[in-house]
Design a protein around this motif. Structure first.
Motif, PDB file in Angstrom:
ATOM      1  N   LEU A 134      -7.661   5.447 -10.346  1.00 44.02           N
ATOM      2  CA  LEU A 134      -6.730   4.927  -9.342  1.00 44.02           C
ATOM      3  C   LEU A 134      -5.319   4.801  -9.892  1.00 44.02           C
ATOM      4  N   LEU A 135      -5.208   4.455 -11.154  1.00 46.57           N
ATOM      5  CA  LEU A 135      -3.892   4.245 -11.750  1.00 46.57           C
ATOM      6  C   LEU A 135      -3.162   5.555 -12.003  1.00 46.57           C
ATOM      7  N   ARG A 136      -3.868   6.680 -11.910  1.00 43.45           N
ATOM      8  CA  ARG A 136      -3.261   7.990 -12.156  1.00 43.45           C
ATOM      9  C   ARG A 136      -2.926   8.730 -10.861  1.00 43.45           C
ATOM     10  N   LEU A 137      -3.311   8.153  -9.731  1.00 46.16           N
ATOM     11  CA  LEU A 137      -3.135   8.820  -8.446  1.00 46.16           C
ATOM     12  C   LEU A 137      -1.807   8.457  -7.804  1.00 46.16           C
ATOM     13  N   ASP A 138      -1.273   9.383  -7.032  1.00 45.61           N
ATOM     14  CA  ASP A 138      -0.090   9.076  -6.229  1.00 45.61           C
ATOM     15  C   ASP A 138      -0.453   8.345  -4.948  1.00 45.61           C
ATOM     16  N   ALA A 139      -1.635   8.642  -4.388  1.00 41.94           N
ATOM     17  CA  ALA A 139      -2.040   7.981  -3.154  1.00 41.94           C
ATOM     18  C   ALA A 139      -3.538   8.144  -2.947  1.00 41.94           C
ATOM     19  N   VAL A 140      -4.096   7.189  -2.219  1.00 43.05           N
ATOM     20  CA  VAL A 140      -5.452   7.285  -1.697  1.00 43.05           C
ATOM     21  C   VAL A 140      -5.332   7.445  -0.184  1.00 43.05           C
ATOM     22  N   LEU A 141      -5.990   8.458   0.364  1.00 43.74           N
ATOM     23  CA  LEU A 141      -6.082   8.629   1.808  1.00 43.74           C
ATOM     24  C   LEU A 141      -7.521   8.360   2.217  1.00 43.74           C
ATOM     25  N   THR A 142      -7.719   7.717   3.341  1.00 41.78           N
ATOM     26  CA  THR A 142      -9.063   7.433   3.825  1.00 41.78           C
ATOM     27  C   THR A 142      -9.189   7.913   5.261  1.00 41.78           C
ATOM     28  N   TYR A 143     -10.436   8.196   5.660  1.00 42.36           N
ATOM     29  CA  TYR A 143     -10.580   8.633   7.048  1.00 42.36           C
ATOM     30  C   TYR A 143     -10.889   7.469   7.970  1.00 42.36           C
ATOM     31  N   GLY A 144     -10.775   6.269   7.470  1.00 47.21           N
ATOM     32  CA  GLY A 144     -10.985   5.099   8.309  1.00 47.21           C
ATOM     33  C   GLY A 144     -10.790   3.828   7.508  1.00 47.21           C
ATOM     34  N   GLY A 145     -10.996   2.717   8.171  1.00 44.82           N
ATOM     35  CA  GLY A 145     -10.955   1.429   7.493  1.00 44.82           C
ATOM     36  C   GLY A 145      -9.761   0.570   7.810  1.00 44.82           C
ATOM     37  N   GLY A 146      -8.664   1.179   8.228  1.00 39.63           N
ATOM     38  CA  GLY A 146      -7.496   0.410   8.631  1.00 39.63           C
ATOM     39  C   GLY A 146      -6.921  -0.440   7.514  1.00 39.63           C
ATOM     40  N   ASP A 147      -6.199  -1.498   7.892  1.00 41.30           N
ATOM     41  CA  ASP A 147      -5.517  -2.355   6.924  1.00 41.30           C
ATOM     42  C   ASP A 147      -6.465  -3.008   5.913  1.00 41.30           C
ATOM     43  N   PRO A 148      -7.678  -3.449   6.301  1.00 39.16           N
ATOM     44  CA  PRO A 148      -8.557  -4.053   5.302  1.00 39.16           C
ATOM     45  C   PRO A 148      -8.877  -3.126   4.135  1.00 39.16           C
ATOM     46  N   VAL A 149      -9.147  -1.867   4.427  1.00 45.89           N
ATOM     47  CA  VAL A 149      -9.445  -0.906   3.355  1.00 45.89           C
ATOM     48  C   VAL A 149      -8.193  -0.606   2.535  1.00 45.89           C
ATOM     49  N   ALA A 150      -7.069  -0.406   3.214  1.00 40.96           N
ATOM     50  CA  ALA A 150      -5.828  -0.125   2.485  1.00 40.96           C
ATOM     51  C   ALA A 150      -5.482  -1.265   1.533  1.00 40.96           C
ATOM     52  N   GLU A 151      -5.627  -2.496   1.991  1.00 39.17           N
ATOM     53  CA  GLU A 151      -5.318  -3.644   1.142  1.00 39.17           C
ATOM     54  C   GLU A 151      -6.303  -3.743  -0.019  1.00 39.17           C
ATOM     55  N   ALA A 152      -7.575  -3.453   0.225  1.00 36.02           N
ATOM     56  CA  ALA A 152      -8.571  -3.489  -0.849  1.00 36.02           C
ATOM     57  C   ALA A 152      -8.237  -2.475  -1.933  1.00 36.02           C
ATOM     58  N   TYR A 153      -7.815  -1.291  -1.534  1.00 35.82           N
ATOM     59  CA  TYR A 153      -7.437  -0.281  -2.524  1.00 35.82           C
ATOM     60  C   TYR A 153      -6.183  -0.697  -3.297  1.00 35.82           C
ATOM     61  N   ARG A 154      -5.230  -1.279  -2.616  1.00 37.57           N
ATOM     62  CA  ARG A 154      -4.020  -1.721  -3.319  1.00 37.57           C
ATOM     63  C   ARG A 154      -4.341  -2.808  -4.339  1.00 37.57           C
ATOM     64  N   ARG A 155      -5.255  -3.716  -3.990  1.00 35.43           N
ATOM     65  CA  ARG A 155      -5.643  -4.766  -4.942  1.00 35.43           C
ATOM     66  C   ARG A 155      -6.319  -4.190  -6.169  1.00 35.43           C
ATOM     67  N   LEU A 156      -6.969  -3.047  -6.011  1.00 36.90           N
ATOM     68  CA  LEU A 156      -7.624  -2.397  -7.139  1.00 36.90           C
ATOM     69  C   LEU A 156      -6.664  -1.539  -7.962  1.00 36.90           C
ATOM     70  N   GLY A 157      -5.421  -1.431  -7.539  1.00 35.54           N
ATOM     71  CA  GLY A 157      -4.437  -0.720  -8.340  1.00 35.54           C
ATOM     72  C   GLY A 157      -3.895   0.554  -7.743  1.00 35.54           C
ATOM     73  N   ALA A 158      -4.329   0.921  -6.540  1.00 38.92           N
ATOM     74  CA  ALA A 158      -3.797   2.135  -5.914  1.00 38.92           C
ATOM     75  C   ALA A 158      -2.322   1.944  -5.576  1.00 38.92           C
ATOM     76  N   ALA A 159      -1.511   2.946  -5.887  1.00 38.90           N
ATOM     77  CA  ALA A 159      -0.081   2.862  -5.586  1.00 38.90           C
ATOM     78  C   ALA A 159       0.170   2.878  -4.091  1.00 38.90           C
ATOM     79  N   GLU A 160      -0.664   3.580  -3.347  1.00 39.84           N
ATOM     80  CA  GLU A 160      -0.514   3.695  -1.896  1.00 39.84           C
ATOM     81  C   GLU A 160      -1.866   4.057  -1.299  1.00 39.84           C
ATOM     82  N   CYS A 161      -2.177   3.477  -0.156  1.00 43.02           N
ATOM     83  CA  CYS A 161      -3.400   3.844   0.563  1.00 43.02           C
ATOM     84  C   CYS A 161      -3.068   3.962   2.039  1.00 43.02           C
ATOM     85  N   VAL A 162      -3.367   5.116   2.611  1.00 45.27           N
ATOM     86  CA  VAL A 162      -3.004   5.396   3.997  1.00 45.27           C
ATOM     87  C   VAL A 162      -4.235   5.902   4.752  1.00 45.27           C
ATOM     88  N   PRO A 163      -4.642   5.230   5.839  1.00 41.69           N
ATOM     89  CA  PRO A 163      -5.730   5.771   6.656  1.00 41.69           C
ATOM     90  C   PRO A 163      -5.267   7.008   7.444  1.00 41.69           C
TER      91      PRO A 163
END
Length: 364
Positions: free
Chosen positions: A136-165
């Motif tokens: 996660l710390l080496r990625l520019d972004a995480v994209l997901t096919y669902g999950g909305g704000d809860p998933v995006a926030e969970a990924y950011r807490r784990l260290g993702a620079a950006e998470c976009v559904p």
């Protein structure tokens, strides 16, 4: 941009619910001028059950599920401007993510595309030593096919620079209204593979209603159900290739969507089946989950069931005229607001933004 995309399969939907998603998004991205190569392992019998030919909008590389073949496929990431590793590839997933990041050139945009965020996040939370944490710390972004704000926030807490559904959507060129096909005649149809995280919900939302409505025919499509005892009025037809999805959706009076338990709990995760059915103009009944109203209007464009009794009641109050009206309204909405072209605009802008930022940093 030249994109190297490592996923489960774009050629086969066999035990591969992400196929429609990959096809719709990558076809639309290719129309924006991207040069895409999709790398998929020869696993789970998918190559023996292809339901499309290799497309002209994407080069496809099928590699053997061996360390040597996977290594050769990963090495090609060095030539790409954008490197994408999807979740659930089906062969050496944890190794593959690290290897793709190692192979990518420094200026490449590096993406993890999660098509099952609830499962991935559960793994990461359960195991502090999981290799995904370092990735996660080496990625520019995480994209997901669902999950909305809860998933995006969970990924950011784990260290993702950006998470976009980047939600599932409709490709009107592949999923659209067709004539009814009597192979799929039924009062209610459900199409889905037998999975541990969904079977209890299939029992609740589909099999129990079938038992309560013995005079109605229920149609079950998907793999893995062959040894499952079924009510006498449930007809199981096995795997249904994507070329038959339109007819499967439009022929029954209504079709049913049942989310896996983790997806339903997370919410904001419409599966591909929702948009396939809406795109065909089918009357869709879905299990209840948070966020459904972001995609279709309950009661007018989709019918929502809290449990199996609701399914029975909805079917009792559904005549052909109302079913057709709901299907038409759903089709109009998804064509207006939920196509893969619209999703591709978001992805294209994100890729160009990250590529531009990398060029600025390199020249500073």
């Amino acid at each position: 941009m030249k994109i190297a995309f490592y996923g489960s399969s774009i050629l086969s939907s066999y035990w591969n619910g992400a196929a429609t998603y990959y096809r719709g998004l990558l076809r639309a991205l290719a129309a924006h001028g991207h040069d895409i190569t999709f790398y998929e392992p020869d696993a789970y019998g998918r190559q023996e059950n292809r339901d499309i030919d290799p497309p002209d909008w994407c080069r496809v590389v099928v590699y053997a599920a061996t360390p040597q073949a996977a290594g050769a496929a990963v090495a090609e990431a060095a030539d790409a401007d954008v490197v994408v590793k999807a979740s659930g590839v089906g062969y050496a997933d944890d190794w593959l993510l690290g290897a793709v990041l190692d192979a990518a050139q420094p200026q490449a945009v590096k993406i993890f595309w999660d098509v099952d965020a609830p499962a991935t996040l559960a793994e990461l939370h359960a195991d502090p030593g999981h290799p995904g944490h370092a990735a996660l710390l080496r990625l520019d972004a995480v994209l997901t096919y669902g999950g909305g704000d809860p998933v995006a926030e969970a990924y950011r807490r784990l260290g993702a620079a950006e998470c976009v559904p980047i939600y599932n959507a409709l490709d009107p060129s592949t999923h659209h209204p067709v004539a009814a096909d009597q192979r799929f005649a039924a009062a209610l149809g459900f199409l889905g593979n037998r999975l541990p995280d969904r079977e209890a919900r299939v029992e609740q939302f589909f099999l129990e209603p079938a038992a309560r409505l013995p005079d109605a025919t229920f149609l079950l499509g998907g793999s893995g159900w062959g040894d499952r005892p079924l009510p006498e009025n449930v007809r199981h037809i096995g795997h249904v290739g994507t070329r038959d999805h339109n007819a499967f959706n439009v022929t029954p009076k209504a079709v049913l969507n049942i989310n896996r338990a983790s997806m339903a709990e997370t919410g904001f995760s419409p599966p591909t089946r929702v948009f396939e059915a809406a795109g065909a103009g089918a009357c869709l009944i879905t299990d209840e989950w948070p966020g459904i109203d972001l995609f279709l209007k309950p009661g007018e464009e989709v019918l929502v069931a809290r449990d199996g009794r609701d399914v029975v009641d909805l079917m009792a109050g559904l005549d052909d005229e109302r079913a057709a009206r709901i299907g038409r309204a759903a089709l109009a909405h998804v064509l207006k607001d939920h196509t893969y072209e619209q999703r591709a605009v978001l992805v294209d802008a994100l890729l160009h933004r990250h590529a531009g930022a990398k060029r600025e940093r390199a020249s500073a």
